[in-house]
Design a protein around this motif. Structure first.
Motif, PDB file in Angstrom:
ATOM      1  N   LEU A  22       0.847  -1.183   0.000  1.00 30.48           N
ATOM      2  CA  LEU A  22       0.000   0.000   0.000  1.00 30.48           C
ATOM      3  C   LEU A  22       0.888   1.240   0.000  1.00 30.48           C
ATOM      4  CD1 LEU A  22      -2.714  -1.060   2.616  1.00 30.48           C
ATOM      5  CD2 LEU A  22      -2.733  -1.351   0.132  1.00 30.48           C
ATOM      6  N   TYR A  23       0.598   2.170  -0.907  1.00 28.46           N
ATOM      7  CA  TYR A  23       1.468   3.335  -1.110  1.00 28.46           C
ATOM      8  C   TYR A  23       0.632   4.604  -1.036  1.00 28.46           C
ATOM      9  CZ  TYR A  23       4.638   6.561  -3.550  1.00 28.46           C
ATOM     10  OH  TYR A  23       5.416   7.631  -3.898  1.00 28.46           O
ATOM     11  N   ALA A  24       1.105   5.595  -0.283  1.00 26.99           N
ATOM     12  CA  ALA A  24       0.411   6.878  -0.158  1.00 26.99           C
ATOM     13  C   ALA A  24       1.410   8.013  -0.260  1.00 26.99           C
ATOM     14  CB  ALA A  24      -0.344   6.955   1.158  1.00 26.99           C
TER      15      ALA A  24
ATOM     16  N   ASN B 100       1.818  -4.311   4.577  1.00 31.91           N
ATOM     17  CA  ASN B 100       3.046  -3.632   4.160  1.00 31.91           C
ATOM     18  C   ASN B 100       2.631  -2.314   3.514  1.00 31.91           C
ATOM     19  OD1 ASN B 100       5.063  -5.764   4.722  1.00 31.91           O
ATOM     20  ND2 ASN B 100       3.948  -6.894   3.147  1.00 31.91           N
ATOM     21  N   PHE B 101       3.039  -1.205   4.089  1.00 34.49           N
ATOM     22  CA  PHE B 101       2.670   0.072   3.481  1.00 34.49           C
ATOM     23  C   PHE B 101       3.813   1.077   3.562  1.00 34.49           C
ATOM     24  CE2 PHE B 101       1.037   0.749   7.887  1.00 34.49           C
ATOM     25  CZ  PHE B 101       1.624   1.978   8.181  1.00 34.49           C
ATOM     26  N   VAL B 102       3.728   2.054   2.670  1.00 32.94           N
ATOM     27  CA  VAL B 102       4.724   3.122   2.573  1.00 32.94           C
ATOM     28  C   VAL B 102       3.994   4.453   2.489  1.00 32.94           C
ATOM     29  CG1 VAL B 102       6.603   4.121   1.211  1.00 32.94           C
ATOM     30  CG2 VAL B 102       6.355   1.631   1.353  1.00 32.94           C
ATOM     31  N   ILE B 103       4.434   5.426   3.273  1.00 26.93           N
ATOM     32  CA  ILE B 103       3.916   6.792   3.171  1.00 26.93           C
ATOM     33  C   ILE B 103       5.073   7.687   2.779  1.00 26.93           C
ATOM     34  CG2 ILE B 103       2.763   8.681   4.355  1.00 26.93           C
ATOM     35  CD1 ILE B 103       1.546   6.677   6.258  1.00 26.93           C
ATOM     36  N   HIS B 104       4.901   8.411   1.688  1.00 31.49           N
ATOM     37  CA  HIS B 104       5.975   9.227   1.128  1.00 31.49           C
ATOM     38  C   HIS B 104       5.670  10.708   1.311  1.00 31.49           C
ATOM     39  CE1 HIS B 104       8.204  10.744  -2.702  1.00 31.49           C
ATOM     40  NE2 HIS B 104       8.914  10.950  -1.612  1.00 31.49           N
TER      41      HIS B 104
ATOM     42  N   ASN C 185      11.085  14.366   0.728  1.00 36.84           N
ATOM     43  CA  ASN C 185      11.561  13.104   0.167  1.00 36.84           C
ATOM     44  C   ASN C 185      11.937  12.110   1.268  1.00 36.84           C
ATOM     45  OD1 ASN C 185      11.934  11.471  -2.055  1.00 36.84           O
ATOM     46  ND2 ASN C 185      14.072  12.031  -2.325  1.00 36.84           N
ATOM     47  N   ILE C 186      10.989  11.936   2.201  1.00 39.89           N
ATOM     48  CA  ILE C 186      11.154  10.992   3.306  1.00 39.89           C
ATOM     49  C   ILE C 186      10.089   9.909   3.173  1.00 39.89           C
ATOM     50  CG2 ILE C 186      11.196  10.699   5.805  1.00 39.89           C
ATOM     51  CD1 ILE C 186      11.886  13.636   6.063  1.00 39.89           C
ATOM     52  N   PHE C 187      10.488   8.665   3.403  1.00 44.91           N
ATOM     53  CA  PHE C 187       9.566   7.538   3.326  1.00 44.91           C
ATOM     54  C   PHE C 187       9.389   6.925   4.710  1.00 44.91           C
ATOM     55  CE2 PHE C 187      11.574   8.004  -0.741  1.00 44.91           C
ATOM     56  CZ  PHE C 187      10.591   7.724  -1.673  1.00 44.91           C
ATOM     57  N   ALA C 188       8.156   6.653   5.085  1.00 43.52           N
ATOM     58  CA  ALA C 188       7.861   5.869   6.278  1.00 43.52           C
ATOM     59  C   ALA C 188       7.538   4.457   5.808  1.00 43.52           C
ATOM     60  CB  ALA C 188       6.690   6.462   7.041  1.00 43.52           C
TER      61      ALA C 188
END
Length: 257
Positions: free
Chosen positions: A148-150, A174-178, A183-186
């Protein structure tokens, strides 16, 4: 009277290091100032010193703030330091100095007659409000690999205040927050602890990596959103108050079909 300006890195560790070094200077607090980056106009009869972040010093200040003022005040200070405003370092430093001189240190944030404490209160409130907005408006999309990407573009550095909400509610995903501004990824692995990564990412490649199911449901949701609206009852002024325009570029329902 000679003034001292301590130049700090724009981070919690950098500003806490500046506060630690300000106390080491053994000078009156009204003569010492914390600033972020180089000052555009250097002042006469002023001394400028650069203080790189030091993990040990920052941890010492963090422990002192937590012990003397309590967890709630520490969280408010962290929120203020996540602000985009350049005066946050000075405001937090003078707030800590004022708090350590108080008898009832636990009531620090209630002393709003102090302009520095009032400023920290303002910065913390604005940052908390923006984090709340992103918790409400963040939209995840499924990539081809199931992640999952946001994407978000906050004014303030609120990513660390947003991720715990989703980590608590999506522990098996599994997810990513951008944060595309910084330009930081969680990164949150399923059943694991989230962490931050800084780096470059090709947005166009991610756009083409969405799963076929995600593309279909996104199109259906967007069509539903625009179809269900009653034109005669539209109130754009109220809508802007409830949902600021700057958030809409990241929301599925406002994307062009």
């Amino acid at each position: 009277m000679e003034e001292y300006y301590l130049i700090c890195e724009d981070s919690l560790e950098g500003i806490f290091t500046g506060i630690y070094d300000a106390y080491l200077a053994k000078k009156p607090h009204d003569q010492i100032h914390l600033c972020l980056g180089e000052d555009e106009n250097y002042r006469l009869f002023a001394v400028y010193e650069t203080h790189p972040p030091d993990e040990r010093k920052a941890a010492s200040v963090a422990r002192t703030v937590m012990k003397e003022f309590g967890e709630e005040t520490y969280l408010a200070i962290c929120r203020a330091l996540a602000s985009e405003k350049q005066d946050k370092a000075e405001a937090v430093y003078k707030t800590v100095a004022a708090g350590l001189a108080m008898k009832d240190k636990r009531d620090l944030m209630g002393n709003l007659s102090n302009p520095y404490i009032h400023r920290v209160f303002e910065l913390a409130r604005f940052t908390a409000n923006e984090a709340h907005y992103h918790v409400e408006f963040l939209r995840f999309k499924e990539l081809e690999n199931g992640i999952l990407y946001a994407v978000m573009g906050p004014k303030n550095n609120v990513l660390t205040f947003v991720v715990p909400h989703f980590a608590d509610r999506l522990p098996l995903e599994n997810f990513v927050i951008h944060d595309e501004i910084r330009n930081i990824f969680a990164m949150h692995p399923a059943k694991g602890e989230w962490y931050l990564v800084c780096g470059y990412e090709n947005r166009q490649q991610v756009e083409h990596a969405f799963s076929e199911g995600e593309k279909k449901y996104s199109e259906l949701f967007t069509s539903f959103f625009h179809t269900i609206a009653i034109k005669e009852r539209s109130n754009y002024g109220l809508q802007r108050n409830m949902l600021p325009i700057r958030y809409r570029r990241y929301m599925t329902e406002f994307q062009e079909k």
